[in-house]
Write a protein that holds these residues in place. Structure first.
Motif, short mmCIF file in Angstrom:
data_model
loop_
_atom_site.label_atom_id
_atom_site.label_comp_id
_atom_site.label_asym_id
_atom_site.label_seq_id
_atom_site.Cartn_x
_atom_site.Cartn_y
_atom_site.Cartn_z
N LEU B 108 0.64 16.18 18.63
CA LEU B 108 -0.42 16.21 17.62
C LEU B 108 -1.64 15.39 18.01
O LEU B 108 -2.78 15.86 17.95
CB LEU B 108 0.13 15.76 16.26
N GLY B 109 -1.41 14.15 18.43
CA GLY B 109 -2.53 13.30 18.82
C GLY B 109 -3.23 13.83 20.07
O GLY B 109 -4.46 13.78 20.17
N ARG B 112 -5.34 16.87 18.75
CA ARG B 112 -6.41 16.62 17.78
C ARG B 112 -7.33 15.49 18.19
O ARG B 112 -8.49 15.47 17.78
CB ARG B 112 -5.81 16.29 16.40
N VAL B 113 -6.81 14.50 18.92
CA VAL B 113 -7.65 13.36 19.27
C VAL B 113 -8.19 13.49 20.69
O VAL B 113 -9.37 13.31 20.94
CB VAL B 113 -6.86 12.04 19.12
N ARG B 157 5.21 8.97 21.42
CA ARG B 157 4.00 9.44 20.72
C ARG B 157 2.83 8.51 21.01
O ARG B 157 1.70 8.95 21.24
CB ARG B 157 4.29 9.49 19.22
N MET B 161 -1.03 8.76 24.34
CA MET B 161 -2.47 8.59 24.19
C MET B 161 -3.05 7.73 25.33
O MET B 161 -4.23 7.38 25.29
CB MET B 161 -2.80 7.94 22.84
#
Lengths: 316, 256, 238
Positions: B108-109, B112-113, B157, B161
């Motif tokens: 998800l990150g 979306r990020v 998770r 990043m």
């Protein structure tokens, strides 16, 4: 099972205030507004029943002409006075009709409760009777209330005739026959909904409670009566509040079987003065007042009967 | 400590940090530096402000006084989302996205990020899950995983990043004792690979073996700060000795 | 349904009357279904953003956003505290929405929005605060976190509440009778009120009630199936 839920937050508009001082002032203002609202209504009823001790029945305590023409021509302010004059002129007739709305609601929910408790108990604990309860509950909850009222009123003309034949109906304090038919309709309908709320509440009482009741020698019925129900009925209060609010609002459907309650009164007056918007807004304000009162009252009852240490008093 | 030239700013500099909730002063002028590849362990009694300190670093909590700088840039001058992208966080109660599989939690990150394509994100997610030993659980939902597995997904998770710094907020406190080891094992591997880590934990075995520094926080003050040998063998303050003794007898177990 | 419906032999006069008018009633059923669907769509389209506004509006730092949140809450209190028949009359006579179908859609739709707001608000609040924190901590914006983390979970949890709302709206379409909208109940009313057929009321109401009952039942079962289909494996411990 939580059908019609989520109607009980009428006062949450003020709930975001954090500081206690603000809240106390808010509460005080609510009580004051409530006292004023109901004081006025009771005074009006008293006046109208007694044939007009203060002013002639259905006439305003303060003559509407007082506001008429004040600040005429001034934008906004003039309009506000005009609206005030209108409200003072027609509110008395609506408050008079509000009496029937309150009667329909209170009588129906009370009678409905009497039927709902055995209905719920038999749905949870019964065998054959459970099926009868399920059939009744699902049928009444699965069809529109208005259709149910039509069946009673148009389908059973003898019912209306029977009530009309009773002594005193439609004269003096006793309302007309259609009101009796409406009460039957609302009672039967409300019993089904209340039964579901109570059933949900019964099922939320821990099963160990009934076992414990039996272990001290109570019979099954006694165990339900003295141990399970007293707890369940407390849990049922939020659902019951929804039901009360629902009945206040849906009592307006009695208008379609000729009961001259609040909505029908507003409609009748509107069809002669053509001020539909103003009349319906006025009626809506009265309904809203009753609904907000009912919500606050039930929250108070819920807090009063809460068992210390068990949430329910402070719920939601 | 690492051996960079003295002109380089530290990776994280916390300077005179003040934070209060209402009348209660939670942090009372806390200052410390972290260099790249440091593993600092933060200990202290409950309510001493440890979690608040971590949350100030990635600005999940705003603070009233002081400065925090990441790589020389004051965090209040950074975009908060960009800051959080660079600072990973692992929570006590995992906080996995309950409606997403392990793989999609990590993706998800990235999507979306970081704006990865679906394929890129998926490949990277599987790589991270592999790294924490959960390659075979990629399609499991959080509720289907044990606590230890959930926490490892939480670490994956955050790692996805590419953070410069990882914050661990009591990552093993919500775990059954037999599951603590697998999470500490992953954290130890991370430290070995040179990740910069700021950890709130009571696992004294981990602190002794892995930490470059231990900080003892009490009543919003940094009471003592130094390498593990110093705090365990030669604490300057009586309070530090008492507290570490008690922790060691409770959480001294050498998990993983 | 083939129209006209062939009338079986050996029926009573009242039942024959019902069969002869099957297509007339069928049209009413179609209006009822269309009104239910349209109102629920309006209710969802307005109710979901309103639910989000109620939850996040009150926490916001910006005064206009808080103001919107408060306005939404107050509008909800009014819509939930006013009888639907009054709302329908206001839509039709005061706002002059025409034809009657649109007026009824607006009234039932916005009333439903007020209830759906409560459903979504409750569902959003039931998603733990940790979910939002975790989403923010990987660098997602508040909007992204709501959109990709909180709402997907909240929407799943609102299915049971939505189920109740569907059956309420379905049954309350009958109240459009007040403005003469030719939905199912109005049509049956017209039939049993026509001269010489007043005794057909039982047959008519039986058929109409059966139709509502079947629709409520079908709506309930399909939403329960939906609830199963969207539930997260292993349950949720968000």
């Amino acid at each position: 099972m939580a059908e019609r839920a989520a109607g009980t937050d009428a006062d949450s508009a003020s709930g975001s205030r954090a500081r206690f001082g603000d809240r106390d002032v808010g509460t005080l203002a609510t009580y004051l507004a409530g006292a004023l609202f109901w004081g006025w209504i009771f005074l009006r009823w008293l006046n109208d029943w007694s044939g007009g001790v203060f002013v002639p029945a259905r006439q305003a305590f303060v003559p509407p002409s007082l506001f008429r023409g004040v600040a005429a021509g001034v934008p906004v302010v003039g309009g506000a006075f005009e609206a005030l004059a209108f409200a003072f002129e027609y509110a008395p007739a609506l408050v008079n009709a509000l009496w029937l709305t309150v009667v329909l609601t209170v009588v129906s929910i009370a009678l409905g409760f009497v039927i709902a408790v055995p209905l719920a108990a038999s749905r949870v604990y019964g065998r054959v009777s459970a099926w009868v309860s399920v059939a009744y509950i699902e049928l009444l909850r699965g069809t529109p209330l208005l259709a149910q009222l039509f069946v009673l009123y148009y389908g059973f003309p003898w019912l209306t005739r029977f009530f009309r034949g009773l002594p005193g109906v439609g004269q003096g304090v006793l309302p007309g026959q259609a009101v009796f038919v409406a009460v039957i309709g609302f009672t039967l309908n409300s019993a089904a909904y209340q039964a579901e709320y109570i059933r949900g509440a019964i099922e939320s009482v821990a099963p160990g409670q009934l076992v414990a009741a039996r272990s001290v020698g109570l019979s099954r019925v006694e165990g339900v009566r003295f141990v399970v129900l007293p707890q369940a009925l407390r849990y049922a209060i939020p659902g019951w509040t929804n039901e009360l609010v629902y009945l206040v609002k849906y009592s307006s459907l009695a208008a379609f079987i000729t009961v001259p309650e609040l909505f029908r009164a507003a409609q009748n007056i509107a069809s002669s003065n053509y001020r539909y918007t103003s009349m319906f807004v006025l009626a809506a304000v009265l309904y809203l007042g009753v609904v907000v009162t009912a919500t606050n009252l039930m929250e108070y009852v819920g807090r009063r009967v809460a068992v210390p240490g068990i949430s329910g008093g402070e719920g939601r | 400590m690492s051996s960079e030239s003295p002109s380089d700013p530290p990776l994280l500099r916390v300077e005179d940090l003040y934070k209060r909730y209402g009348d209660e002063e939670v942090l009372n002028g806390v200052s410390f530096d972290m260099d790249a590849q440091d593993v600092q362990v933060l200990v202290g009694p409950s309510g001493s402000g440890k979690s608040t300190l971590l949350r100030c670093v990635n600005r999940l909590t705003e603070f009233e006084g002081g400065r925090i700088a990441l790589d020389g840039t004051p965090t209040d001058e950074m975009d908060e989302n960009d800051l959080r992208r660079q600072v990973g966080m692992v929570f006590q109660d995992f906080n996995l996205f309950a409606h997403l599989t392990a793989k999609r939690n990590v993706m998800l990150g990235l999507r979306r990020v970081r704006g990865h394509s679906k394929e890129e994100a998926e490949a990277r997610a599987l790589e991270e899950l592999e790294q924490v030993g959960l390659g075979d659980q990629a399609d499991s939902y959080p509720a289907e995983l044990s606590g230890g597995q959930q926490q490892r997904v939480g670490i994956a998770r955050a790692l996805a990043m590419d953070p410069k710094l990882m914050l661990f907020d009591e990552p093993t406190s919500a775990l059954d004792p037999e599951l603590i080891g697998e999470v500490l094992g992953v954290m130890r591997d991370l430290a070995d690979q040179g990740m910069t880590m700021l950890c709130v934990t009571h696992e004294m075995g981990f602190a002794r073996q892995v930490a470059t520094d231990i900080m003892f926080l009490e009543g919003g003050h940094l009471v003592e700060h130094g390498p593990p040998e110093q705090l365990f063998e030669n604490p300057r303050h009586e309070r530090t000795a008492q507290f570490l003794d008690r922790l060691t007898s409770l959480h001294g177990g050498d998990h993983g | 349904m083939p129209c006209p419906v062939p009338v079986p032999g050996g029926l009573s006069a009242d039942w024959r009357y019902v069969f002869e008018n099957a297509c007339y009633l069928g049209d009413g059923l179609a209006v009822t279904l269309a009104l239910t669907a349209a109102s629920l769509v309006v209710g969802f389209a307005a109710g979901l953003p309103a639910g989000v506004a109620e939850v996040y509006g009150r926490q916001s730092d910006s005064a206009p956003v808080r103001w919107v949140g408060r306005a939404v809450r107050n509008a909800g209190v009014v819509l939930r505290g006013t009888p639907i028949v009054v709302i329908i009359m206001l839509a039709y006579f005061s706002f002059g929405i025409s034809p009657a179908f649109l007026a009824a859609t607006a009234a039932l739709g916005f009333r439903s929005a007020a209830y759906q707001t409560q459903i979504f608000r409750g569902a959003i609040e039931s998603v733990g605060a940790g979910q939002m924190e975790a989403a923010r901590s990987v660098g997602m914006s508040k909007y992204q976190s709501i959109r990709h983390v909180v709402l997907p979970q909240a929407l799943r949890r609102s299915v049971p509440g939505f189920q109740n709302e569907v059956t309420i709206v379905l049954k309350d379409t009958s109240i459009a009778f007040a403005i003469g909208l030719a939905e199912l109940l109005t049509k049956s009313y017209d039939l049993f009120q026509s001269v010489g057929h007043t005794t057909a009321i039982f047959e008519l109401i039986l058929v109409v009630s059966a139709a509502y009952f079947v629709l409520t039942f079908a709506a309930n079962r399909s939403l329960e199936a939906l609830n199963e289909a969207v539930s997260v494996p292993g349950g949720e411990r968000g």
